[in-house]
Design an enzyme around this catalytic site. Sequence first.
Site, PDB file in Angstrom:
ATOM      1  N   GLY A  14      93.055 -22.463 -47.202  1.00  0.00           N
ATOM      2  CA  GLY A  14      93.778 -23.767 -46.566  1.00  0.00           C
ATOM      3  C   GLY A  14      93.711 -24.955 -47.364  1.00  0.00           C
ATOM      4  O   GLY A  14      94.020 -24.755 -48.715  1.00  0.00           O
ATOM      5  N   SER A  15      93.650 -26.054 -46.849  1.00  0.00           N
ATOM      6  CA  SER A  15      93.901 -27.077 -47.612  1.00  0.00           C
ATOM      7  C   SER A  15      92.989 -27.389 -48.578  1.00  0.00           C
ATOM      8  O   SER A  15      93.210 -28.338 -49.748  1.00  0.00           O
ATOM      9  CB  SER A  15      93.878 -28.379 -46.886  1.00  0.00           C
ATOM     10  OG  SER A  15      94.870 -28.450 -46.022  1.00  0.00           O
ATOM     11  N   ALA A  16      91.925 -26.810 -48.627  1.00  0.00           N
ATOM     12  CA  ALA A  16      90.979 -26.822 -49.858  1.00  0.00           C
ATOM     13  C   ALA A  16      91.591 -26.331 -51.157  1.00  0.00           C
ATOM     14  O   ALA A  16      91.194 -26.684 -52.403  1.00  0.00           O
ATOM     15  CB  ALA A  16      89.758 -26.097 -49.708  1.00  0.00           C
ATOM     16  N   ALA A  52      96.616 -28.817 -41.433  1.00  0.00           N
ATOM     17  CA  ALA A  52      96.756 -29.613 -42.820  1.00  0.00           C
ATOM     18  C   ALA A  52      95.699 -30.118 -43.354  1.00  0.00           C
ATOM     19  O   ALA A  52      95.550 -30.342 -44.669  1.00  0.00           O
ATOM     20  CB  ALA A  52      97.615 -30.875 -42.785  1.00  0.00           C
TER      21      ALA A  52
END
Length: 419
Positions: free
Chosen positions: A102-104, A418
């Site tokens: 994901g957003s990482a 997000a």
Amino acid sequence: MAMQTDPQGRVIVSAKSQVTPPVAGNDVVLTLDQTIQYEAETVLARAVQAYNAKGGTIIVMRPSTGEILGLANAPTFDPNTFTTSTVSSRTDRAVQDVYEPGSASKVITAAAALESGAVGTDAVMSVPDTLHLANATFHDAEPHKVLNLTLPQILEQSSNVGTIQVALRVGKDRLYSYLQKFGYGKATGVGLPGESAGILPDLKTWSSTQLPTAAIGQGVAVTAMQMMSVYTTVANGGVWVAPQIVVGQRDAAGKLKPAAAPLSRRVIRSETATTLSSMLLEVVGGSTGTGGAAAIPGYQVAGKTGTAEKPLPGGVGYSGYTASFIGFAPAANPQVAVGVVLDEPTPIWGGSTAAPTFKTVMQFALQRLGIGPGPVLPAGGTLPAGGTPLPGPARSGDAQLPLVPPAPTATPVAPGVAE
């Protein structure tokens, strides 16, 4: 001792026997700090219980050397009752389990943009709340008006749409190249049994929506150790160093035979790494950053949240979430990196679950190692002319989404998480 026995296994006393004196073996010396290891295990167990998670992983590392100071998994098992343990409890989640980051993963998209010159830190981009590409609609977690955001703001606020717009300027060839450079699709070589290489689909197989999904950390899969290596690379001035858990072997005389030096390679320029560190500072310390719960008083902490949907078995659709926070401190001279990954916690957000868990472990590690605040690194989220922050209520990491996305019978709708 060697001796003769009869067919029933009884020793024949009158027969000759031979005694061979024992020979002292070698001790394996690990990089683990016993106190940090205990803290990581304790904090992880509490976090899994507090957030009702299925499990999790915590890794503590030295960015400059790749030394693992702590590695905890949950659930775990008692070696004394191995036969009654479950497969899940014996899994080394840090290197065997893969998840969509994901957003990482957005830090890689930002790195590719800065390295290639596709997007600079001062460029202002017009970011809507939705973006239609090919047969999919990508969106931020909540509707918002069109916003003027810089790259640092896009990373700070974890905008999906903004990150995808950056990736479109970077291009799929360059993004794929940097995903590879940071270690996606290849085992780290830490030496722990069963290490997975993760999943990075070959560029030749990428569909029309693979670029935007990969840009926001979906459609690819990593281990927690791979994701740690991404952030330790940034913390180490752009140089990737293979994680290591073995210092060497010590013989009976006390002489240490060091293990081979870990492999290393430059991934990004030192200037790019410094810029990314400044940007990651705003994720934790910025007014609209998603990682405020990771802040440690008196220290500059750089890091990134991640809240990614989990694909269902078979790869069609999603159900549940993986929450994460990975970061390092002190930001200007990183001495320690900590990664926290939680499997289906409640609440789902990395900023609400993994970030405070990170704070507890990082604060302990800094104190344990006697590391002071160090020099101050300028933050990277200042507003140029025309830049406006995303309003608080519409912050991309604050929206609750359905756990199960719509069935793929209609036009696909891309994940809106997000954070």
